[in-house]
Design a protein around this motif. Structure first.
Motif, PDB file in Angstrom:
ATOM      1  N   LEU A 291      -3.894   5.655  -7.847  1.00  0.00           N
ATOM      2  CA  LEU A 291      -2.607   6.247  -7.477  1.00  0.00           C
ATOM      3  C   LEU A 291      -2.686   6.918  -6.106  1.00  0.00           C
ATOM      4  O   LEU A 291      -1.844   6.693  -5.233  1.00  0.00           O
ATOM      5  N   GLU A 292      -3.713   7.748  -5.924  1.00  0.00           N
ATOM      6  CA  GLU A 292      -3.810   8.563  -4.707  1.00  0.00           C
ATOM      7  C   GLU A 292      -4.199   7.755  -3.482  1.00  0.00           C
ATOM      8  O   GLU A 292      -3.780   8.085  -2.364  1.00  0.00           O
ATOM      9  N   GLN A 293      -4.996   6.700  -3.661  1.00  0.00           N
ATOM     10  CA  GLN A 293      -5.521   5.971  -2.507  1.00  0.00           C
ATOM     11  C   GLN A 293      -4.796   4.657  -2.222  1.00  0.00           C
ATOM     12  O   GLN A 293      -4.913   4.128  -1.119  1.00  0.00           O
ATOM     13  N   VAL A 294      -4.039   4.144  -3.194  1.00  0.00           N
ATOM     14  CA  VAL A 294      -3.407   2.834  -3.011  1.00  0.00           C
ATOM     15  C   VAL A 294      -1.890   2.921  -3.157  1.00  0.00           C
ATOM     16  O   VAL A 294      -1.138   2.717  -2.199  1.00  0.00           O
ATOM     17  N   LEU A 295      -1.408   3.222  -4.358  1.00  0.00           N
ATOM     18  CA  LEU A 295       0.029   3.133  -4.620  1.00  0.00           C
ATOM     19  C   LEU A 295       0.834   4.175  -3.841  1.00  0.00           C
ATOM     20  O   LEU A 295       1.816   3.837  -3.167  1.00  0.00           O
ATOM     21  N   LEU A 296       0.455   5.432  -3.919  1.00  0.00           N
ATOM     22  CA  LEU A 296       1.258   6.482  -3.285  1.00  0.00           C
ATOM     23  C   LEU A 296       1.242   6.409  -1.756  1.00  0.00           C
ATOM     24  O   LEU A 296       2.291   6.566  -1.131  1.00  0.00           O
ATOM     25  N   PRO A 297       0.105   6.142  -1.112  1.00  0.00           N
ATOM     26  CA  PRO A 297       0.154   5.987   0.351  1.00  0.00           C
ATOM     27  C   PRO A 297       1.016   4.825   0.813  1.00  0.00           C
ATOM     28  O   PRO A 297       1.513   4.833   1.938  1.00  0.00           O
ATOM     29  N   LEU A 298       1.186   3.815  -0.049  1.00  0.00           N
ATOM     30  CA  LEU A 298       2.022   2.667   0.296  1.00  0.00           C
ATOM     31  C   LEU A 298       3.484   2.865  -0.107  1.00  0.00           C
ATOM     32  O   LEU A 298       4.308   1.976   0.119  1.00  0.00           O
ATOM     33  N   GLY A 299       3.799   3.997  -0.716  1.00  0.00           N
ATOM     34  CA  GLY A 299       5.166   4.258  -1.127  1.00  0.00           C
ATOM     35  C   GLY A 299       5.591   3.484  -2.359  1.00  0.00           C
ATOM     36  O   GLY A 299       6.793   3.307  -2.597  1.00  0.00           O
ATOM     37  N   ARG A 300       4.650   3.057  -3.184  1.00  0.00           N
ATOM     38  CA  ARG A 300       4.982   2.296  -4.397  1.00  0.00           C
ATOM     39  C   ARG A 300       5.195   3.268  -5.567  1.00  0.00           C
ATOM     40  O   ARG A 300       4.441   3.285  -6.536  1.00  0.00           O
ATOM     41  N   PHE A 301       6.235   4.069  -5.475  1.00  0.00           N
ATOM     42  CA  PHE A 301       6.444   5.122  -6.472  1.00  0.00           C
ATOM     43  C   PHE A 301       6.919   4.554  -7.808  1.00  0.00           C
ATOM     44  O   PHE A 301       6.478   5.000  -8.868  1.00  0.00           O
ATOM     45  N   GLU A 302       7.824   3.603  -7.777  1.00  0.00           N
ATOM     46  CA  GLU A 302       8.301   3.018  -9.027  1.00  0.00           C
ATOM     47  C   GLU A 302       7.165   2.292  -9.749  1.00  0.00           C
ATOM     48  O   GLU A 302       7.035   2.376 -10.977  1.00  0.00           O
ATOM     49  N   GLY A 303       6.352   1.569  -8.996  1.00  0.00           N
ATOM     50  CA  GLY A 303       5.215   0.890  -9.600  1.00  0.00           C
ATOM     51  C   GLY A 303       4.220   1.875 -10.181  1.00  0.00           C
ATOM     52  O   GLY A 303       3.609   1.608 -11.228  1.00  0.00           O
ATOM     53  N   ALA A 304       4.051   3.017  -9.506  1.00  0.00           N
ATOM     54  CA  ALA A 304       3.134   4.034 -10.008  1.00  0.00           C
ATOM     55  C   ALA A 304       3.635   4.619 -11.325  1.00  0.00           C
ATOM     56  O   ALA A 304       2.868   4.779 -12.284  1.00  0.00           O
ATOM     57  N   GLU A 305       4.934   4.928 -11.394  1.00  0.00           N
ATOM     58  CA  GLU A 305       5.485   5.474 -12.638  1.00  0.00           C
ATOM     59  C   GLU A 305       5.399   4.458 -13.769  1.00  0.00           C
ATOM     60  O   GLU A 305       5.069   4.808 -14.914  1.00  0.00           O
ATOM     61  N   GLU A 306       5.674   3.206 -13.459  1.00  0.00           N
ATOM     62  CA  GLU A 306       5.597   2.167 -14.482  1.00  0.00           C
ATOM     63  C   GLU A 306       4.174   2.016 -15.001  1.00  0.00           C
ATOM     64  O   GLU A 306       3.947   1.851 -16.209  1.00  0.00           O
ATOM     65  N   LEU A 307       3.206   2.067 -14.090  1.00  0.00           N
ATOM     66  CA  LEU A 307       1.809   1.930 -14.501  1.00  0.00           C
ATOM     67  C   LEU A 307       1.393   3.077 -15.404  1.00  0.00           C
ATOM     68  O   LEU A 307       0.734   2.875 -16.433  1.00  0.00           O
TER      69      LEU A 307
END
Length: 290
Positions: free
Chosen positions: A143-159
């Motif tokens: 989350l901290e190093q891949v999804l959130l820096p790329l702005g993939r917030f919806e994907g992060a919540e879904e995961l």
């Protein structure tokens, strides 16, 4: 009579010896290319995929990959790391947690976190991996190093919501991290947008002043050229105007490295072309007498 050893025994023994050599080459001799060769030979002796055998079998293979990753990174061959590792495992879901962690950290360090998007997602969504003790730490790292820096917030919540292995407390903590990151992201965008809006009027104001000065200079030059056209008709008028224009740029000290100077220069060039056409059109060379 002693029974025959298991079929996998020679492989791990050879791989363990190659691992020791690779570690010495990496740490003591700093011969990174040779270290990678030993790691490849060791992994080849163990085969592809998790493979059968005891826990030490998997640990040797994982250690070989860890040493190989470090050696490739030392040679600035980090682009090859993920494909190099995956050739020794069937699918991303089979990657050892330590290897996945190193890959995430490596590609985050070189600012290419998108490389780990699919691999990390596949590993974390695998139910067999969600029961591992390292799962929570790897999810947080992803989350901290891949999804959130790329702005993939919806994907992060879904995961996070799709991970049945997380208890409600940890799930809420991860979702809170995602919301906070989304808020900071939106705040940065608003700040950048406001800064651009404030910069545009200032840019137009300064450009207007510079344009007026340039037009004034070119008007004076045009008048002077008209009065001298009969005596200096052989002079290269366009070169004179170009020299004046370049001198003006030096005087106003436009910084070519500054992003705000680019619109200035472009628009001033347009003004120069218009002024040149205006200056040249009414000036005619006098007829050449025999």
């Amino acid at each position: 009579m002693r029974g025959e050893p298991p079929a996998w025994a020679p492989g791990p023994a050879q791989a363990a010896a190659l691992l020791e050599e690779a570690a010495d080459l990496l740490v003591l001799h700093r011969d990174f290319a040779a270290a990678v060769e030993r790691c490849e030979a060791g992994c080849d002796s163990l085969g592809v995929g998790p493979g059968p055998g005891p826990e030490s079998f998997a640990e040797v293979k994982c250690s070989l990959c860890v040493v190989g990753i470090q050696a490739l990174a030392e040679m600035n061959r980090w682009r090859e790391v993920l494909s190099w590792v995956l050739q020794y495992y069937h699918v991303p879901e089979d990657l050892p947690p330590k290897v996945l962690e190193l890959c995430i950290l490596l590609y985050s360090k070189v600012r290419e976190p998108q490389v780990m998007l699919e691999v990390g997602s596949s590993w974390l969504r695998a139910h067999t991996n969600q029961s591992l003790p390292e799962f929570g730490a790897l999810l947080e790292l992803y989350l901290e190093q891949v999804l959130l820096p790329l702005g993939r917030f919806e994907g992060a919540e879904e995961l996070v919501r799709g991970c049945a292995a997380l208890d409600s407390e940890r799930q809420l903590a991860f979702l809170g991290t995602v919301r906070e990151s989304r808020r900071c992201w939106a705040q940065r965008e608003e700040t950048c947008s406001a800064a651009e809006e404030q910069q545009d009027p200032a840019t137009e104001t300064v450009l207007g002043v510079l344009s007026q000065k340039l037009l004034t200079m070119l008007t004076l030059l045009r008048s002077a050229m008209r009065s001298m056209s009969n005596h200096f008709y052989l002079l290269p008028y366009k070169k004179m105007l170009l020299a004046t224009f370049l001198l003006y740029l030096v005087v106003v000290r436009l910084d070519p490295a500054s992003p705000t100077s680019l619109p200035f220069i472009y628009k001033l060039v347009q003004l120069f072309r218009q002024a040149w056409a205006a200056v040249l059109s009414p000036i005619h060379r006098p007829p050449i007498r025999d």
